[in-house]
Design a protein around this motif. Structure first.
Motif, PDB file in Angstrom:
ATOM      1  N   ASP A   1      -9.950 -12.120   0.161  1.00  0.00           N
ATOM      2  CA  ASP A   1     -10.760 -11.692   1.458  1.00  0.00           C
ATOM      3  C   ASP A   1     -10.242 -12.424   2.925  1.00  0.00           C
ATOM      4  O   ASP A   1     -10.273 -12.217   3.666  1.00  0.00           O
ATOM      5  CB  ASP A   1     -12.317 -11.775   1.358  1.00  0.00           C
TER       6      ASP A   1
ATOM      7  N   THR B   1      -6.936 -11.561   3.698  1.00  0.00           N
ATOM      8  CA  THR B   1      -6.676 -10.272   4.459  1.00  0.00           C
ATOM      9  C   THR B   1      -7.368 -10.391   5.868  1.00  0.00           C
ATOM     10  O   THR B   1      -7.086  -9.800   6.934  1.00  0.00           O
ATOM     11  CB  THR B   1      -7.575  -9.037   3.679  1.00  0.00           C
TER      12      THR B   1
ATOM     13  N   ASN C   1      -5.595  -3.889  -0.371  1.00  0.00           N
ATOM     14  CA  ASN C   1      -6.660  -4.234   0.851  1.00  0.00           C
ATOM     15  C   ASN C   1      -5.914  -4.801   1.895  1.00  0.00           C
ATOM     16  O   ASN C   1      -6.277  -4.909   2.981  1.00  0.00           O
ATOM     17  CB  ASN C   1      -7.658  -5.378   0.185  1.00  0.00           C
TER      18      ASN C   1
ATOM     19  N   SER D   1      -4.430  -2.092   3.751  1.00  0.00           N
ATOM     20  CA  SER D   1      -5.526  -1.633   4.592  1.00  0.00           C
ATOM     21  C   SER D   1      -5.710  -2.532   5.960  1.00  0.00           C
ATOM     22  O   SER D   1      -6.115  -1.969   7.084  1.00  0.00           O
ATOM     23  CB  SER D   1      -6.743  -1.392   3.797  1.00  0.00           C
TER      24      SER D   1
ATOM     25  N   SER E   1      -6.077  -5.200  -6.568  1.00  0.00           N
ATOM     26  CA  SER E   1      -6.971  -5.475  -5.440  1.00  0.00           C
ATOM     27  C   SER E   1      -6.353  -5.980  -3.978  1.00  0.00           C
ATOM     28  O   SER E   1      -6.538  -5.081  -2.830  1.00  0.00           O
ATOM     29  CB  SER E   1      -8.034  -6.516  -5.781  1.00  0.00           C
ATOM     30  N   TYR E   2      -5.652  -7.045  -4.183  1.00  0.00           N
ATOM     31  CA  TYR E   2      -5.039  -7.627  -3.014  1.00  0.00           C
ATOM     32  C   TYR E   2      -4.213  -6.824  -2.167  1.00  0.00           C
ATOM     33  O   TYR E   2      -4.287  -6.529  -0.781  1.00  0.00           O
ATOM     34  CB  TYR E   2      -4.458  -9.209  -3.250  1.00  0.00           C
TER      35      TYR E   2
END
Length: 427
Positions: free
Chosen positions: A211, A214, A259, A262, A255-256
């Motif tokens: 998180d 990102t 994300n 995006s 996941s990473y």
């Protein structure tokens, strides 16, 4: 009229400015006047349609030919020991350790002096004079200072303005720019200063660290599309050299990667950037050994792939000059069919235990290193979209890690287009 052109130019570069090497970038006023022209490096037929304000994706034939700006924003002490010592960091393994020891205020001062002097505008001018067209800039997540845990993480502050300045110089000179997340939150590998911290274990592979990464990518993307100096940034590397064990880091791909992709696209959408002006989102390729980067990607539009090729550490290649030339000539670095691929790191270095022996000493073996450089770049340009040497400069006294020194030594020609085209003949 000039004021009108200037206003149009400012409007264009502030909204959408990414492009890809091998395309011709031009910006036009409403009457067709070309306001900005970088065709000297990426030549191709001008197929502009006249009254367009922006033409970003015109086909051309150029290949990426570039250098990394190693140890600028992510310092690797092995590469520049004198500089590291002069900064007061000589007994520390990484930026994290040095900042922790010096204290924030002193560390800010010494690192800002380093950023101000390690790569100057004259370096960019010299790179341009050598026929290079691309720079890759490693950065750490801590450049977004609000992400840093002030009670437990220690990194120098103030880097963004220096990044903006070097990107401005490079953009003015017509360079294509790749910014690479070299130092990820928690460190993507252990005990390696190229993450910015000499971590005992890789702490990146957790949702909260993903998180933070990102958030950094979103922040960086917004800056790229809103700041004139970043107008030639066309690619963002979303994490450099993750651990080479796809089974233990499956969440990196599941996941990473989606994300991160995006986050960059959402930032572009929020900035009003149209799809033809997206930056390329770059992952390490499958050959790196962290698994198929596309495995969980639902959208690969404007993706790119980074290949790092250091035969120095490849035990499958015999340690002989003939074997190194043969591998470089015949090893297809796009055998995984990921396109576009760029060989984002390579060098002329050989295994530590032989590098200063008579058969490999750089002083006595210049003809070999000249051929080996030519063999590598010819192969990379044949099979991929080009190459980026590691690195522009070092303090090792060893041209095998320094493009600048290798040109001075006559091992790399002062224009890579002049390498020996017969370097792989009969190999």
């Amino acid at each position: 009229m000039f004021a009108t052109y200037l206003a149009l130019f400012t409007l264009v570069v502030s909204h959408a400015s990414a492009w890809f090497p091998g395309v011709q970038k031009q910006i036009f006023a409403l009457d067709g006047t070309n306001l900005f022209n970088d065709t000297k490096l990426f030549n191709g037929n001008d197929t502009s349609q006249g009254n367009s304000i922006s033409q970003r994706w015109l086909q051309a034939s150029g290949k990426v030919r570039g250098v990394n700006l190693g140890s600028l924003f992510v310092f690797e002490p092995w590469l520049a020991g004198t500089e590291w010592s002069n900064m007061g960091c000589g007994s520390y393994n990484s930026e994290f350790d040095c900042v922790s020891a010096l204290g924030q205020s002193t560390a800010n001062s010494v690192f800002q002096n380093h950023w101000n002097t390690w790569i100057t505008q004259s370096d960019i001018t010299q790179m341009q004079s050598y026929g290079l067209n691309t720079i890759r800039i490693p950065v750490g997540y801590w450049m977004m200072e609000s992400l840093v845990y002030s009670d437990s993480e220690h990194f120098p502050q103030g880097g963004l303005s220096y990044l903006q300045r070097v990107c401005g110089w490079a953009s003015d000179a017509g360079f294509y720019i790749i910014i690479d997340l070299h130092g990820a939150p928690g460190a993507q590998v252990s005990q390696n200063s190229d993450t910015g911290q000499y971590a005992s274990s890789p702490g990146f592979y957790a949702d909260y660290q993903y998180d933070r990464a990102t958030q950094f990518l979103s922040w960086l993307t917004t800056i790229i599309h809103s700041t004139n100096e970043f107008r030639n940034v066309g690619m963002i590397g979303i994490v450099n050299e993750p651990v080479q064990n796809p089974d233990t880091i499956g969440t990196l791909r599941s996941s990473y990667y989606p994300n991160a992709y995006s986050a960059i696209r959402n930032a572009e959408s929020a900035a009003g950037v149209t799809s033809n002006n997206y930056v390329h989102v770059e992952t390490m390729n499958a050959l790196w050994g962290s698994g198929d980067p596309n495995q969980y990607m639902s959208n690969t539009n404007f993706m790119a792939y980074d290949d790092h090729r250091y035969i120095k550490w490849d035990s499958s290649v015999a340690v002989s000059q003939a074997a190194y030339i043969s591998d470089s000539c015949n090893n297809n670095r796009n055998s995984d069919n990921e396109t576009p691929t760029i060989v984002g790191e390579f060098s002329l270095s050989v295994p530590d235990d032989v590098q200063w022996t008579s058969g490999w000493d750089p002083t006595d073996n210049k003809s070999f290193y000249t051929q080996w450089f030519a063999a590598q770049v010819l192969s990379y340009e044949k099979n991929t979209n080009g190459w980026i040497f590691w690195t522009w400069k070092s303090q090792l006294g060893d041209y095998r890690w320094s493009y600048q020194d290798a040109v001075a030594a006559g091992v790399i020609p002062n224009n890579p287009g002049n390498v020996n085209q017969a370097a792989c003949n009969g190999v």
